[in-house]
Write a protein that holds these residues in place. Structure first.
Motif, PDB file in Angstrom:
ATOM      1  N   GLY A 199       0.811  -1.343  -0.025  1.00  9.64           N
ATOM      2  CA  GLY A 199      -0.198   0.030  -0.079  1.00  9.64           C
ATOM      3  C   GLY A 199       0.753   1.330   0.024  1.00  9.64           C
ATOM      4  N   GLY A 200       1.772   1.204   0.738  1.00 10.60           N
ATOM      5  CA  GLY A 200       2.781   2.292   0.673  1.00 10.60           C
ATOM      6  C   GLY A 200       3.367   2.762  -0.599  1.00 10.60           C
ATOM      7  N   GLU A 201       3.576   1.564  -1.344  1.00  9.85           N
ATOM      8  CA  GLU A 201       4.107   1.934  -2.753  1.00  9.85           C
ATOM      9  C   GLU A 201       3.119   2.605  -3.604  1.00  9.85           C
ATOM     10  OE1 GLU A 201       7.616   0.515  -5.175  1.00  9.85           O
ATOM     11  OE2 GLU A 201       7.178   1.150  -3.042  1.00  9.85           O
ATOM     12  N   LEU A 202       2.040   2.343  -3.353  1.00 11.11           N
ATOM     13  CA  LEU A 202       1.085   3.341  -4.139  1.00 11.11           C
ATOM     14  C   LEU A 202       0.610   4.790  -3.502  1.00 11.11           C
ATOM     15  CD1 LEU A 202      -1.414   3.312  -5.926  1.00 11.11           C
ATOM     16  CD2 LEU A 202      -3.057   2.183  -4.371  1.00 11.11           C
ATOM     17  N   GLY A 203       0.843   4.556  -2.035  1.00 13.86           N
ATOM     18  CA  GLY A 203       0.479   5.876  -1.507  1.00 13.86           C
ATOM     19  C   GLY A 203       1.666   6.941  -1.997  1.00 13.86           C
ATOM     20  N   GLN A 204       2.807   6.640  -2.222  1.00  8.65           N
ATOM     21  CA  GLN A 204       3.720   7.706  -2.758  1.00  8.65           C
ATOM     22  C   GLN A 204       3.277   8.531  -3.907  1.00  8.65           C
ATOM     23  OE1 GLN A 204       7.496   6.158  -4.448  1.00  8.65           O
ATOM     24  NE2 GLN A 204       6.343   4.159  -5.190  1.00  8.65           N
ATOM     25  N   GLU A 205       2.334   7.976  -4.493  1.00  7.75           N
ATOM     26  CA  GLU A 205       1.806   8.649  -5.807  1.00  7.75           C
ATOM     27  C   GLU A 205       0.537   9.583  -5.404  1.00  7.75           C
ATOM     28  OE1 GLU A 205       3.297   6.279  -9.621  1.00  7.75           O
ATOM     29  OE2 GLU A 205       1.101   6.757  -9.287  1.00  7.75           O
ATOM     30  N   ARG A 206      -0.026   9.271  -4.307  1.00 12.16           N
ATOM     31  CA  ARG A 206      -1.568  10.029  -4.215  1.00 12.16           C
ATOM     32  C   ARG A 206      -1.531  11.399  -4.202  1.00 12.16           C
ATOM     33  NH1 ARG A 206      -5.658   5.576  -4.604  1.00 12.16           N
ATOM     34  NH2 ARG A 206      -7.046   7.172  -3.438  1.00 12.16           N
ATOM     35  N   THR A 207      -0.557  11.972  -3.676  1.00  7.30           N
ATOM     36  CA  THR A 207      -0.725  13.478  -3.343  1.00  7.30           C
ATOM     37  C   THR A 207       0.348  14.152  -4.481  1.00  7.30           C
ATOM     38  OG1 THR A 207      -0.935  13.362  -1.108  1.00  7.30           O
ATOM     39  CG2 THR A 207       0.169  15.470  -1.990  1.00  7.30           C
ATOM     40  N   VAL A 208       1.642  13.332  -4.765  1.00  5.40           N
ATOM     41  CA  VAL A 208       2.528  14.054  -5.512  1.00  5.40           C
ATOM     42  C   VAL A 208       2.526  13.982  -7.125  1.00  5.40           C
ATOM     43  CG1 VAL A 208       5.251  14.085  -6.183  1.00  5.40           C
ATOM     44  CG2 VAL A 208       4.196  13.954  -3.642  1.00  5.40           C
ATOM     45  N   VAL A 209       2.056  12.704  -7.759  1.00  8.10           N
ATOM     46  CA  VAL A 209       1.910  12.623  -9.066  1.00  8.10           C
ATOM     47  C   VAL A 209       0.904  13.588  -9.879  1.00  8.10           C
ATOM     48  CG1 VAL A 209       1.553  10.964 -11.011  1.00  8.10           C
ATOM     49  CG2 VAL A 209       3.096  10.496  -8.991  1.00  8.10           C
ATOM     50  N   PRO A 210      -0.440  13.789  -8.997  1.00  9.94           N
ATOM     51  CA  PRO A 210      -1.167  14.714  -9.659  1.00  9.94           C
ATOM     52  C   PRO A 210      -0.496  16.086  -9.933  1.00  9.94           C
ATOM     53  CG  PRO A 210      -2.521  13.298  -8.392  1.00  9.94           C
ATOM     54  CD  PRO A 210      -0.917  13.211  -8.184  1.00  9.94           C
ATOM     55  N   LEU A 211       0.029  16.443  -8.932  1.00  6.38           N
ATOM     56  CA  LEU A 211       0.781  17.698  -8.992  1.00  6.38           C
ATOM     57  C   LEU A 211       1.941  17.826 -10.142  1.00  6.38           C
ATOM     58  CD1 LEU A 211       0.591  18.605  -5.038  1.00  6.38           C
ATOM     59  CD2 LEU A 211      -0.898  19.270  -7.008  1.00  6.38           C
ATOM     60  N   LEU A 212       2.737  16.688 -10.329  1.00 11.14           N
ATOM     61  CA  LEU A 212       3.604  16.611 -11.101  1.00 11.14           C
ATOM     62  C   LEU A 212       3.094  17.089 -12.572  1.00 11.14           C
ATOM     63  CD1 LEU A 212       5.882  13.688 -10.252  1.00 11.14           C
ATOM     64  CD2 LEU A 212       6.568  15.944 -10.129  1.00 11.14           C
ATOM     65  N   ALA A 213       1.873  16.297 -12.838  1.00 14.66           N
ATOM     66  CA  ALA A 213       1.308  16.538 -14.039  1.00 14.66           C
ATOM     67  C   ALA A 213       0.921  17.948 -14.468  1.00 14.66           C
ATOM     68  CB  ALA A 213      -0.010  15.696 -14.287  1.00 14.66           C
ATOM     69  N   ASP A 214       0.409  18.798 -13.184  1.00 13.27           N
ATOM     70  CA  ASP A 214       0.091  20.018 -13.318  1.00 13.27           C
ATOM     71  C   ASP A 214       1.151  21.045 -13.515  1.00 13.27           C
ATOM     72  OD1 ASP A 214      -1.495  22.274 -13.492  1.00 13.27           O
ATOM     73  OD2 ASP A 214      -1.497  22.324 -11.315  1.00 13.27           O
TER      74      ASP A 214
END
Length: 429
Positions: free
Chosen positions: A37-52
């Motif tokens: 779950g932690g491997e998935l959680g590393q994306e939940r906040t940061v990756v949408p903001l990387l896209a933007d």
């Protein structure tokens, strides 16, 4: 009254079913799934903001391609996880899942273009599909029928609790140090520890499933018990059996709205001027309540049955998503995330328990794989649907559409699913 521990044939030797009898391995698998779950959680906040903010993707559909890639590959990996774990054993599939996951945080750190992020999510989907599915199957193997709901609640609580903690931690790290590379150092640590524990400490559980299968030598119903081909199992789970297929539909819609929460909600919050730290807190609230709530709801479903808990949970999710659509400030969205987490907690372990209730131990792993194929296909469907509607009609319209689909799924369960838990005196239709 508690269920008695099943008596196994003498030929099966020292194998024992039950949570207490297999507590050490069960706790180890809970810890391993927390790392998944932690491997998935590393994306939940940061990756949408990387896209933007880093890759400047203006179209929602383009920005959500990483969730499409993740959902499609995780769905396929789920299907093969069940089949492969029946053929080669559970542990080799678990270790393979971690090997595939090792490069993910490194690719997110070094990604020179958005295509690298999408490719990293292909690998993440394989990692999650193989590793998470296998920990589910292994826990079902160990505990037997009496505590299946509790076991799934503990498994999913660990996984999504770690998603929440990591989402909040990466949000805090990103607010202090930037979106890359520091937030993804957690993912590197998770992958190394998960691979080490899976390879060196986890033990094979396939013989426990065989032991339970030996307790059911005579088919109760040829559509649900006995040896079946993988194709027949896929048809039963997808359309043939009313409980299995209703669970598959509800699971797909559940992860469809999770794709919305993962990919669209952070962009909505950012558009209203929320800081990265506050976006991270909102991103963590939903899986935190979801994870902690499953400690209760899995156990609860063992006592009151599955069907009504699932239906009520889907309707609560729909109401929470609607509250996000009408909200414009942090307090309203925080309440919505708590309600969404509570509704998802009612649904998530209970759907897995339904599959375990209906599927015979001889083909249960493959049924879990088919169910998770549909469920995690919801990530891809949700990202495509939410992105297309947001681009065409606006982000609020996309949120309302997903709320309506979620409510419809709850009504389908209420009308079509039969009660599967062995304790209630309900006759399958």
């Amino acid at each position: 009254m508690p269920h008695p521990t099943p008596a196994l044939p003498a030929s099966l030797g020292p194998i024992r079913l039950g949570l207490r009898a297999n507590l050490a391995q069960f706790v180890l698998l809970v810890a391993v799934n927390a790392l998944v779950g932690g491997e998935l959680g590393q994306e939940r906040t940061v990756v949408p903001l990387l896209a933007d903010q880093i890759f400047h993707l203006s179209a929602y559909t383009a920005a959500l391609t990483y969730i499409v890639a993740f959902g499609a590959t995780k769905a396929a990996a789920n299907f093969f996880a069940g089949t492969l774990s029946d053929r080669f054993g559970r542990k080799p599939v678990l270790v393979a899942g971690w090997l595939v996951g090792v490069p993910v945080p490194l690719m997110l750190i070094w990604a020179p273009s958005w295509g690298w992020v999408v490719l990293a999510n292909v690998l993440l989907g394989v990692n999650q599909g193989l590793a998470w599915s296998t920990t589910v199957i292994m826990k079902i193997d160990l505990v037997g029928p009496a505590r299946r709901g509790l076991a799934m609640g503990l498994n999913e609580a660990a996984g999504y609790g770690a998603v929440a903690v990591t989402a909040m931690a990466t949000g805090a790290i990103a607010a202090h140090s930037g979106l890359r590379p520091e937030p993804f150092f957690l993912g590197i640590a998770y992958a190394a520890l998960g691979l080490g524990l899976s390879a060196l400490a986890v033990r094979e559980t396939r013989d426990h499933a065989r032991a339970e299968a030996a307790l059911h030598p005579a088919p109760r119903n040829p559509d649900r018990h006995g040896e079946l081909t993988t194709g027949r199992i896929a048809r039963l789970t997808s359309v043939g059996d009313k409980a299995l297929s209703s669970a598959s539909w509800a699971g797909m819609v559940n992860n469809l709205n999770d794709a919305l929460a993962w990919g669209v909600f952070p962009l909505l919050y950012a558009a209203h001027g929320l800081s990265v730290a506050r976006i991270g807190l909102l991103a963590a609230l939903y899986p935190a309540v979801w994870g902690a709530g499953q400690l209760l709801t899995g156990w609860w479903s063992d006592h009151i049955g599955r069907k009504h808990l699932i239906s009520a949970g889907m309707l609560l999710q729909a109401a929470a998503i609607g509250l996000v659509a009408v909200g414009t400030a942090f307090p309203v969205w925080a309440v919505a995330q708590v309600l969404l987490g509570a509704g998802t907690a009612m649904v998530y372990p209970t759907l897995l328990a339904v599959i375990g209730d209906v599927a015979h131990p001889a083909w249960r792993a493959r049924a879990v794989g088919v169910y998770r194929l549909w469920r995690d296909g919801g990530f891809a469907v949700g990202a495509l649907l939410a992105g297309a509607l947001a681009d065409a009609y606006g982000i609020i319209t996309s949120i309302w559409a997903v709320a309506a689909l979620t409510a419809a799924a709850g009504l389908v369960v209420a009308v079509r699913m039969y009660e599967t838990h062995p304790r209630p005196a309900t006759t399958p239709r």
